[in-house]
Design an enzyme around this catalytic site. Structure first.
Site: not given
Length: 289
Positions: A149, A152, A268
């Site tokens: 989002d 992270c 990520h």
């Protein structure tokens, strides 16, 4: 004629991938130069600025060339339409049929390209996860999923703190530390598009974005938080040595997993947990509803 929007998107996606690869290369170079060697660090900053500037110039030229080519194609398309208006109905019907077939063929090719891209990304993701599972398994750890989002990195750190600290507080503390130690962070910031180094005003805007947006966190924010928390932070990647930030601290390190192909947006961060805890959680009886 290819859809100009789709073609431009493909160019921009390729540019984004090249930028990520360059940042990985730059980070590798930074890791290879000791912080105490000021002469080499200065040369490194110059080399980094040059590489970023060269890439930004090449990307700009490619986009300008694309726009020029599209303008020429639009002229040819207009002339073609004028010719069609003077053709008999049977010729126009045949032309429409050819255009329809060309459109179907173009859509088929684009679909094939998209399928191949998705397949390649899936293969890379599976390979990356397999390598990370082996690295973590050797340390008795498993990956713990964190929502993708924009927060992270901060959520992964928050997940491993022995005390509660909100994501908003982590962002604020990181930005405040960076603003108090400008000389430690400003030399490593620049505009990826133009290759220009940040000035002080750019730096303040960058720090403001840390606090007030979902801007992704990176190594600079990790270094700031390592100092804030007085804790080392280890970043595990599939194809790179473990990056240790804040090695001067002696607390139990926070361990993050950095993935290149975890989601549509690419990079990520995930957290980790002991493998025993994961096994116990999997073996727990279901809750009664």
């Amino acid at each position: 004629m290819d859809d100009p929007h789709s073609e431009q998107q493909r160019i921009l996606r390729r540019h984004q991938l090249e930028k990520k690869e360059l940042q990985d290369q730059i980070q590798s170079l930074k890791n290879s130069v000791p912080k105490t060697d000021k002469k080499k660090r200065k040369q490194l900053l110059q080399d980094v600025a040059r590489m970023e500037a060269e890439m930004a110039q090449r990307h700009r030229q490619e986009l300008e060339k694309f726009q020029d080519e599209r303008s020429f194609e639009y002229i040819i398309e207009d002339l073609t339409k004028m010719d069609l208006e003077n053709e008999p109905p049977c010729s126009r019907k045949a032309q429409r049929k050819r255009e329809k077939m060309e459109t179907l063929e173009r859509e088929r090719q684009e679909s094939n390209i998209q399928t191949e891209t998705e397949h390649l990304t899936r293969v890379r993701r599976e390979e990356e996860e397999k390598k990370l599972t082996a690295i973590l398994g050797a340390r008795g750890l498993v990956m713990k999923q964190i929502p993708a989002d924009g927060h992270c990195m901060y959520r992964a750190i928050q997940d491993q703190l022995a005390f509660y600290m909100s994501v908003e507080t982590l962002r604020l503390r990181a930005a405040n530390y960076m603003q108090k130690h400008v000389d430690e962070f400003l030399p490593f910031l620049g505009n990826a598009e133009t290759g220009d180094s940040f000035d002080y005003d750019d730096f303040l805007i960058y720090c403001d974005n840390i606090v007030n947006t979902k801007a992704w966190g990176g190594q600079l924010e990790l270094r700031a938080l390592s100092h804030v928390l007085k804790t080392p932070i280890e970043v595990i990647q599939a194809d790179s040595p473990i990056l240790v930030i804040g090695e001067e601290y002696t607390k139990k390190p926070i361990i993050l997993v950095y993935l290149h192909y975890a989601c549509i947006l690419g990079e990520h961060y995930n957290s980790v947990m002991p493998a025993q805890a994961e096994a116990a959680r999997g073996a727990a009886p279901p809750r009664l509803q």
